[in-house]
Enzyme design. Structure first.
Site, short mmCIF file in Angstrom:
data_model
loop_
_atom_site.label_atom_id
_atom_site.label_comp_id
_atom_site.label_asym_id
_atom_site.label_seq_id
_atom_site.Cartn_x
_atom_site.Cartn_y
_atom_site.Cartn_z
N SER A 27 49.53 21.58 23.72
CA SER A 27 49.83 20.39 22.93
C SER A 27 48.78 19.31 23.24
O SER A 27 47.61 19.50 22.94
CB SER A 27 51.25 19.92 23.20
OG SER A 27 51.68 19.00 22.22
N ASP A 35 54.59 26.07 13.81
CA ASP A 35 54.45 24.84 14.58
C ASP A 35 54.22 23.69 13.61
O ASP A 35 53.15 23.58 13.01
CB ASP A 35 53.29 24.96 15.57
CG ASP A 35 53.21 23.78 16.53
OD1 ASP A 35 53.86 22.76 16.28
OD2 ASP A 35 52.49 23.90 17.53
N HIS A 60 56.35 25.21 18.05
CA HIS A 60 55.65 24.55 19.15
C HIS A 60 56.09 25.11 20.50
O HIS A 60 55.38 24.98 21.50
CB HIS A 60 55.88 23.04 19.08
CG HIS A 60 54.81 22.23 19.76
ND1 HIS A 60 53.48 22.34 19.45
CD2 HIS A 60 54.88 21.30 20.75
CE1 HIS A 60 52.77 21.50 20.19
NE2 HIS A 60 53.60 20.87 21.00
#
Length: 399
Positions: free
Chosen positions: A226, A305, A337
């Site tokens: 991320s 995601d 995610h």
């Protein structure tokens, strides 16, 4: 406000039976202590700290705290501690769910190091050493940058803190600017400075790590997820000190990220507005530094995601390929995610495989190709189809 004097985040909270006190927890320097807030005086005192306390309840007398605790070297179990007037007795372990695992597997604990980072501010770094660690040897190192970015690495059990030491790596987990648990100013300073002080912190942390007598400074890698994935992409255009990088669910092109994410608050807060109103999107976008790319990179993302759309990773991988940088792309067709356990097993295999190639740690017990043929685990039952040729986590002696 009752918690004006508390400069960290407040997580779980509960009222006392007489409604005169609030008990709450919050991150502080990699731990998650329990605090007492006196309503009338607004005085906050730390009641008890024990690594990562995931949840806590008082007994009816409010003298005994029952809590679930874990640390890097200890999976979660239930404990109790007597608390009286702000002091605490020795904790007592109530459950033994993980005793058999602890007796069988060398679960590595974390050590803490502090490094002077950007603006002279101290940066906390957790270090996990390999199984059968020998201080006279030198080991390859992996730097792991956390996501968020307003988050932190805590002294808390999790799989990836053990996987890489299990195959021979020193692993370092820093808490640079933007991390929680070090005062709200420290957390807030990443906003409007997305690749600034954080990058400086991480370079200074790497400087300190490579000087450790047991680290092989010629075999250092880095990984992140991320925002951590973003930082790997930023590394790609700004440093060549790492022999290999792995970027997961990273943010690559900030302008197109703004137009595709399902949560606009993040870019508009951290980058100070919309792309047409803020120069931050161009200043801090890794996609603007393609000509500097040279570090071999593993790229992983998921088609579902919506927080960081997988097209960010596709764009990054395409540019790596255009620059003739050794690179590998894995896209999960069903992952968001936060991938499933099966996808995470492939994730760890791919990482160990990649770092083995460039840093020289042990290889994984099976290959990514075997995963693609569904030859490693039965996805329905979770049972292993291929047995590990040797179980390096088992029957190890803790030095």
């Amino acid at each position: 406000m009752l918690t004006d004097s508390f400069r960290n985040w407040v997580d779980e909270f509960k009222w006392s039976r007489d409604s005169r006190t609030i008990y709450f927890s919050g991150p502080v320097e990699g731990q998650n202590p329990v605090f007492r807030l006196d309503i009338s005086s607004k005085q906050i005192t730390q009641l008890f700290a024990d690594k990562t306390i995931d949840t806590a309840e008082f007994d009816p007398s409010e003298r005994r705290l029952i809590y679930i605790k874990r640390s890097v070297g200890e999976p979660a179990d239930i404990y109790s501690v007597d608390t009286v007037a702000g002091s605490a007795s020795q904790p007592r372990k109530l459950s033994h769910f993980n005793d058999a695992l602890m007796n069988e597997v060398d679960i590595r604990p974390a050590e803490t190091m502090w490094v002077t980072g950007a603006d002279g501010v101290r940066v906390q770094v957790f270090i996990v050493k390999p199984h059968n660690f020998d201080p006279s040897r030198k080991y390859p190192l992996i730097l792991n940058v956390h996501g968020g970015p307003q988050s932190n690495w805590a002294d808390a059990f999790r799989g990836d803190w053990q996987v890489y030491p299990g195959v021979g790596y020193i692993v370092a987990f820093p808490n640079p600017h933007g991390s929680t648990g070090f005062g709200q100013d420290y957390t807030a300073e990443i906003s409007g400075d997305f690749g600034g002080k954080v990058y400086q912190d991480l370079m200074k942390v790497t400087d300190a790590l490579e000087k450790l007598p047991y680290v092989d400074s010629t075999k250092m890698g880095a990984m992140g997820w991320s925002y951590g994935g973003y930082m790997m992409m930023w590394f790609e255009g700004h440093t060549d000190r790492f022999k290999a990088i792995a970027s997961m669910m990273g943010i690559y092109d900030l302008r197109s990220f703004h137009g595709a994410t399902e949560e606009l608050w993040f870019p508009e807060w951290d980058l100070k507005g919309k792309p047409w109103d803020s120069s931050q999107y161009e200043k801090w976008s890794p996609s603007n530094f393609v000509k500097n790319f040279k570090t071999p990179t593993l790229v992983i993302s998921g088609e579902r995601d919506y927080r960081v759309p997988y097209t960010q990773s596709l764009h990054f991988f395409t540019d790596l390929q255009e620059m003739k940088v050794p690179s590998k792309l894995i896209i999960y067709s069903n992952a968001g995610h936060w991938p499933s356990w099966y996808e995470m097993a492939l994730y760890y295999t791919a990482h160990v495989e990649w770092f083995n190639k460039y840093l020289g740690g042990d290889p994984p017990p099976w290959t990514t190709e075997q995963f693609l043929r569904n030859a490693v685990f039965d996805r329905a039952t979770g049972k292993r189809i291929i047995e590990m040729p040797d179980d390096r986590l088992r029957n190890q002696q803790v030095p």
